[in-house]
Scaffold this active site. Sequence first.
Site, PDB file in Angstrom:
ATOM      1  CB  SER A 102      -0.917  -2.904  -5.855  1.00  8.81           C
ATOM      2  OG  SER A 102      -2.027  -2.937  -5.015  1.00  8.81           O
ATOM      3  CG  PHE A 160      -9.998  -9.043   1.084  1.00  4.96           C
ATOM      4  CD1 PHE A 160     -10.988  -9.854   0.538  1.00  4.96           C
ATOM      5  CD2 PHE A 160      -9.569  -7.945   0.354  1.00  4.96           C
ATOM      6  CE1 PHE A 160     -11.529  -9.584  -0.720  1.00  4.96           C
ATOM      7  CE2 PHE A 160     -10.099  -7.669  -0.896  1.00  4.96           C
ATOM      8  CZ  PHE A 160     -11.076  -8.494  -1.441  1.00  4.96           C
ATOM      9  CB  ALA A 161     -11.150  -9.270   8.337  1.00  4.81           C
ATOM     10  CE1 TYR A 199       0.015   0.398  -1.675  1.00  5.51           C
ATOM     11  CE2 TYR A 199      -1.716  -1.033  -0.857  1.00  5.51           C
ATOM     12  CZ  TYR A 199      -0.934  -0.577  -1.889  1.00  5.51           C
ATOM     13  OH  TYR A 199      -1.095  -1.105  -3.148  1.00  5.51           O
ATOM     14  CB  SER A 200      -5.519   3.522   1.877  1.00  2.64           C
ATOM     15  OG  SER A 200      -6.906   3.472   1.623  1.00  2.64           O
ATOM     16  CG  ASN A 201      -6.238  -1.413  -2.158  1.00  4.75           C
ATOM     17  OD1 ASN A 201      -5.459  -1.465  -3.103  1.00  4.75           O
ATOM     18  ND2 ASN A 201      -6.205  -2.299  -1.167  1.00  4.75           N
ATOM     19  N   GLY A 340       2.390  -6.375  -6.165  1.00  2.00           N
ATOM     20  CA  GLY A 340       0.955  -6.608  -6.299  1.00  2.00           C
ATOM     21  C   GLY A 340       0.552  -7.841  -5.522  1.00  2.00           C
TER      22      GLY A 340
END
Length: 416
Positions: A102, A160-161, A199-201, A340
């Site tokens: 990130s 990615f759980a 936060y969100s990609n 990141g």
Amino acid sequence: MVSATVVRGTAVAAALVSLLAVPAHAAPREPGTPAVRASAGGLPDTDVKGLWNVLRTVKRQGAPGAMARVDDHDSVHWAATGVADRGSGRSISNADRFRIGSVTKVFSAVVLLQLADERKLKLDAPVNHYLPGLLPDDRITVRHVLSHRSGLYDYTNDMFARSVPGFEAVRKKVFTYRQLVDRSLDKPRTTGPGGAYSYSNTNFVVAGMLIEKLTGHSVRIAYQRRIIDPLQLRDTFYLHPGTKIPGRHARGYLTPDTAGAKLVDATEQTASWAQSAGAIISSTRDLNTFLSALLGGRLTSRAQLTQMQRWVPAGTSQAYGLGLRRRDLSCGISVYGHTGAVQGYYTYAFASKDGRRSLAALANTSNNGTVLNSLRGALESAFCGKEAKPRKSSARIERHEDIAPGTLVAPGPDRS
Ligand code: REY
């Protein structure tokens, strides 16, 4: 363990701790001089031995290797321990490239702020003004997206759980931006436009779409022409959808969710799930050059840098601007940059307010909350020096800001 302090431009690299805490240019200490001196710029001297200890701890906690580099005015400190490659046993070194995850978001934000400088973008304009019909709410602005206040759900929560199966399912996949946004839009939004930080990609996938729409080029070309070439970053490039990191690099090892399971070599992947939210490769030297230039006002106008530093609360001792994080350290100093976390790599990259001191640190593992929390100590050693206050050790992992709530990991095995 190798560690050295040099004056930039001299090729003198010295090994081991006796040399560490004294920059090569430092004057001998006068009697009565406090142990912690302020270097030019008003910051306490970097505690290089402390940095070394952080890396050693991180290695003990499960990272195959760890390294850090501090650029401070004219001197450079670096330290490294462990291996870049578990197969060959090659030692990790600050010459190694790695996936910065990130920290890519800072590059994306800089490109958009440059476009704002060029009057091709308004931060308070709706995203849909530039990308008609993309988002389900016309009130979501560019500023909301860059500050994680759009409410767009982070699709990586579900992806990615389960860390290893989730990763293996996407490591060779190539997504369009649209497919990633659609995954987010399948879920309810987390807040209204301009609501609380979450936060969100997805936000930085939208940022990539904006860059491509407004420049007419791929994000790769935008990063290259606007940041990488002007700063002569020789280890930095956007790697997507190719999977192989060219040149000397650290391999990355993903920690499985099951305690005691073997680390998974995650080095080769398309990183297509991340793209403009996380697919850049770099080195500690280049990250320091980049953040120093940004904070030093050499990448955007002062006005846009000010916009980038309009903070919203983002958890304990930290705040978020536009693609930029502020961390408030134990000695009262704040630093600016990003973290990141992509499979196999944890990165910290931060600089002082004036950009004249910067730190980049890497551990070549991920999904290990203990390592992530310990690596944060590199910031304290780099910027607070010996004034750093010891952090209370806690069995409970603090919620890491750059990992969406659903992908939060339990503390990894502490093999100390
Ligand atoms: C992705 C999952 C986390 C990482 C993320 N990364 O949003 C962005 C960043 C790009 O750099 C993965 N964790 C890990 C899991 C947790 O799979 N179940 O730690 O390798 O912040």
